[in-house]
Design an enzyme around this catalytic site. Structure first.
Site, PDB file in Angstrom:
ATOM      1  N   GLU A  39      -7.688   8.683  18.501  1.00 47.46           N
ATOM      2  CA  GLU A  39      -6.418   8.342  17.862  1.00 47.46           C
ATOM      3  C   GLU A  39      -5.633   7.344  18.706  1.00 47.46           C
ATOM      4  OE1 GLU A  39      -3.117   8.235  15.278  1.00 47.46           O
ATOM      5  OE2 GLU A  39      -5.267   8.606  15.043  1.00 47.46           O
ATOM      6  N   CYS A  58      -0.622  -0.611  -3.230  1.00 51.36           N
ATOM      7  CA  CYS A  58       0.518  -1.469  -3.526  1.00 51.36           C
ATOM      8  C   CYS A  58       1.724  -0.614  -3.919  1.00 51.36           C
ATOM      9  CB  CYS A  58       0.176  -2.429  -4.657  1.00 51.36           C
ATOM     10  SG  CYS A  58      -1.300  -3.410  -4.349  1.00 51.36           S
ATOM     11  N   TRP A 108      -0.746  -5.226  -1.579  1.00 55.17           N
ATOM     12  CA  TRP A 108      -1.743  -5.194  -0.510  1.00 55.17           C
ATOM     13  C   TRP A 108      -3.034  -5.653  -1.158  1.00 55.17           C
ATOM     14  CZ3 TRP A 108      -6.333  -2.523   0.672  1.00 55.17           C
ATOM     15  CH2 TRP A 108      -6.714  -2.556   2.014  1.00 55.17           C
TER      16      TRP A 108
END
Length: 603
Positions: free
Chosen positions: A476, A2, A75
């Site tokens: 990736e 957060c 979050w």
């Protein structure tokens, strides 16, 4: 995970906090809120993005103002996104307001105890126990600072806390495993979970270490340790400017950062690659002790970089392996004093990676942080640090930091190989690294990725394959694709397709195949391309044109010819563009993909 912002000493406290939260949205965007104090506390918070909070403030009948304030962008960990689970949290009488980043591991036992005492909780979060604890100690007669410190003694876990208390024009803060940084302005003082929170107001910062408390008042700031002793720390000036964290005319931070790669790569190699002397010079590594084994610990994108680095070392006959940090932390590999454990972490604050590094240190290994953020926890705690110098990255999906990690790993490998008496760096690699920024610019200028992805909108799944050093890049590419498109994507070692995944391949399963050079691996990958072609799967080839692979592809994304260790980096740029343009085609929230955050500071 957060984002935290605090300020003391500004007339426009609310707007300062909102601006800081805007700069921190990459750390969380499930909800946002702020608390203003100095006199009575006023708390405003709202589920959703920051604009919802702005609208709520605009709708308030009375203006919110005060001399001190804290803000938070969330979050979610404990409790789903909602107004009631949003930060700041307060006690029952609205005397104490708290914002928190991290996880309080013993919150349930504290919550049960406080409930028994008659406290009513209004959220599902672990964080809400903190204001109730502080309020209880205030009721016992402790002053605000003592009440805060007493509450912190009760909690366990990872946390960065910022607290304001009714009638007090101060912010009380502490960190343990979650980052906090103080900003020292000319006439105001700031607190943030990351420097961009207050970069518009000051570039002079002080990083808190674990167990350190900070108090910010209108006339200054103080830092103390757990024993109550004052700690003297001189502010450092960060090199980033406020303009560097803006979009600079791009539609998204991610696209801006993809296009910043030529610059970030030049920064990465500056002063470290000497083409005239045919050498890599990394002064940061001069004090490494003897190394006979290297273990990489990392998560997500950084783990893919670690896989790449481990293979480079093995190619130079150095024992090396990459581990998922979350697995290593609970089941570490054997180490000796000659083992170097390298934590690859963009932020330097990734909780799993920090835990793995600490475990390695406890077992006697040397540790090295390969990170982007100067002054981060990993940089401070490890025995050595090697910065990737990518500059600030705001988009949640890592792009330029991954490229810089790969280059920095090449530098690390050459340093270690030289220390082991292996052959010196060859001229071709040095030249390739020096040419890389210009070649990346060529890919950015000439890429046809946008046109290619338009052909595959609506397909079922997307597979990415490669061998050798191209395998981590395939992983990736798939990760980047799934992160921001929300479509099903998987990366595989090319030879593994026939051992199960081939059952999923249909005419609606595009295969992105990375083929570079013309060695045995390239030829075998062409064989794998033929396998999927026989199942009617469309093939998008990322290649330097060194083989005849193009004849089996439906579309080709070209990269310049380069050294075998550098070609994967160029292929990676094409795959970044593939992910970006597909996500843009779907209208996704590219810079803030759902459920994700930039710096994962919980395990």
């Amino acid at each position: 995970m957060c984002g935290i912002i605090g300020c003391v000493g500004r007339d426009d406290t609310v707007e300062t906090l909102l601006n800081g939260l805007s700069n921190l949205e990459y750390r969380g965007y499930d909800s946002a809120g702020l608390a203003i104090g100095g006199g009575n506390l006023e708390v405003t918070k709202k589920q959703g993005e920051l604009e919802n909070l702005r609208a709520e403030l605009d709708n308030n009948e009375s203006s919110v103002s005060g001399t001190v304030g804290i803000g938070h962008t969330r979050w979610s960990t404990h409790g789903p996104p909602s107004d009631r689970n949003s930060h700041p949290h307060t006690d029952s009488d609205n005397r104490v307001s708290v914002v928190h980043n991290g996880i309080i591991e013993n919150y349930q036992s504290i919550r049960d105890e406080l409930t028994t005492e008659g406290i009513t909780f209004t959220s599902d979060t672990d964080s809400e126990v903190v204001p109730h604890l502080i309020a209880g100690y205030l009721d016992d007669g402790l002053n605000p600072q003592a009440a805060f410190e007493k509450a912190v003694e009760r909690i366990e876990g990872s946390y960065a806390l910022a607290v304001i208390i009714e009638g007090t024009d101060a912010i009380f803060a502490v960190r343990n495993d979650s980052p906090l940084v103080v900003g020292a302005g000319d006439s105001a003082y700031f607190l943030g979970s990351d420097v961009p929170a207050f970069l518009d107001y000051t570039r002079d910062v002080v990083y808190l270490d674990n167990g350190e408390f900070a108090i910010l008042r209108p006339d200054g700031w103080t830092i103390s340790n757990q024993e109550g002793d004052n700690v003297t720390k001189n502010p450092k000036t960060v090199e980033w400017t406020a303009e560097q964290t803006g979009k600079s005319g791009y539609s998204h931070f991610m696209l801006k950062e993809i296009n910043e790669q030529p610059t970030s790569l030049r920064q990465c190699i500056s002063g470290r690659v000497d083409e005239l002397k045919d050498a890599v010079v990394v002064e940061e590594l001069d004090h490494l002790s003897h190394v006979d084994r290297v273990q990489f610990v990392a998560c997500g994108t950084s783990y893919h970089a670690a896989l790449y680095g481990a293979e480079l070392l093995r190619d130079r006959d150095i024992n090396s392996k990459a581990y998922l940090a979350s697995e290593y932390a609970t089941a570490p590999a054997p180490v000796t004093k000659a083992t170097l454990v390298v934590g690859v972490t963009q932020s330097g604050e990734t909780a799993d990676t920090l835990s793995a590094l600490r475990e390695a240190q406890n077992r006697g290994a040397q540790t090295l942080a390969l990170t982007n953020v100067v002054g981060s926890t990993a940089a401070r705690e490890c025995d050595h640090v090697l910065y990737i110098r990518a500059g600030p990255e705001i988009g949640v999906a890592a792009t330029k930091t991954f490229s810089s990690q790969l280059v920095t790993l090449n530098l690390l490998v050459e340093h270690l190989a030289r220390g082991r008496g292996r052959s010196t760096t060859n001229y071709e690699l040095i030249t390739a690294l020096r040419n890389l920024p210009n070649q990346v610019q060529h890919v950015l200028d000439e890429s046809n990725a946008q046109e290619v992805v338009d052909e595959y909108v609506g397909d079922n799944a997307f597979f990415f394959i490669g061998r050798g050093l191209n395998f981590p890049v395939a992983l990736e590419g798939a990760l980047k694709f799934k992160e921001i498109t929300y479509e099903h994507a998987e990366g595989f070692a090319a030879g593994e397709l026939k051992h199960g995944p081939l059952a999923l391949v249909t005419a609606n399963t595009p295969i992105f195949a990375v083929v570079t050079g013309d060695d045995e691996r390239a030829q075998k990958t062409i064989g794998n391309i033929k396998e999927v072609e026989a199942r009617d799967a469309p093939v998008v080839l990322i290649t330097d044109g060194e083989t005849e692979a193009e004849r089996y592809a439906d579309h080709v994304l070209e990269i310049p010819d380069s050294h075998q260790r550098v070609s994967p980096m160029l292929a990676n740029v094409q795959l970044q563009l593939v992910a970006y343009h597909m996500a843009d085609r779907f209208g996704r929230d590219i810079d803030k993909p759902r459920n994700l955050a930039k710096s994962v500071t919980v395990e």
